[in-house]
Design an enzyme around this catalytic site. Sequence first.
Site: not given
Length: 366
Positions: A48, A131, A149
């Site tokens: 991520e 996020y 996102d």
Amino acid sequence: MDDRQGSLEWAEQKAKEIATLLLFWYEKNKRLLPWRTTADPYAIWLSEIMLQQTQVDAVIPYYRRFLEQFPTIRDLARAPLEAVLKAWENMGYYSRARHLHAAARLVVDSHGGQLPQDPDDLKALPGIGPYTAGAILSIAFGKPVPAVDGNVKRVLSRLFAVDRPLNDGSTQRYISLLAEKLVPAENAGLFNSALMELGALLCRPGMPTCSACPLTSICLAYAGNSQHQLPVAGKRAKRPHKEAAAVILRDSGNRLLIVQRPADGFLGGLWKFPGGMVNPGETVSEGLKNRCREELNLSVSVREPLLTLQQGYTHFQLTLHVFSGTILEGNPGLPATGNWLWASVGDIRRFPFSRAELRILEALFP
Ligand code: SF4
């Protein structure tokens, strides 16, 4: 529909249908990416962070190498920052690597080496914003929380025909509320991944491929034929332009002088050639001499220009002038602070550099 309360209620009513359609599509169409075959929270967290500013194809080799070099959070926490920056080299946005490293140390010191599952504890770690926390909590821990996102913002702005600029604070809050309404109690991680995948593969910027989309029966933009006008672009501040200069200085053994940037500053911890930003009112050559004096207490003469390159950063565009030069006064040697040294051309690539310095190395010392 821009009756926001009405849209939120409608999202709640449609949530189950959207999840069913989307998960069915995802199962058949998702890309086989290495972080999709792991349940390791650390690997999911790493992916991520890497994917925040870098394209999927570029991330894959970095992700694999990084996990080989630092297979666990404890390995990462034990590693020197310089080794982590070297593993990140040329991927840009190095604060991601510094934050990841600092967060790994905190996870080991304060959470027994396990990523915390409490949202507040997770968001308290460096580099983990709403996020990333949502992605980790849902994908790694199965918690029913959204992960919003850029792809998800675009998809939801079309799905619910949001006709306000996406970079507006109230629009962002509204999109987050929509995402909260949609995320299912089960399979939240798969659902969030599917929404992102839809944005990456079909509901792309500019021209969405609605003909292949599983959500056409629900999508308000598709129904109103406004999918090409959405999301509404907000005003973008123009990136300012800055000038900087660097000098290639050699010692009698033809080694090059390099300097390590302060850990807490711009591109912190990475190495560079002497020099820096040119201040207003200075010529490039004056700026270069002044920065060498301030930074290294060295008086240098600036000789011929070697190259000029353009490099874009998040908040500004840089023109970097590179010169050859000689030291007039001062004796670098190995300094007490240890933040500068002479490196042979053959040895220099073992230090981590930013993209601009790598471009200098490629051009001058291929
Ligand atoms: S129908 Fe088109 S605009 Fe709507 S979500 Fe699907 S791809 Fe995006």
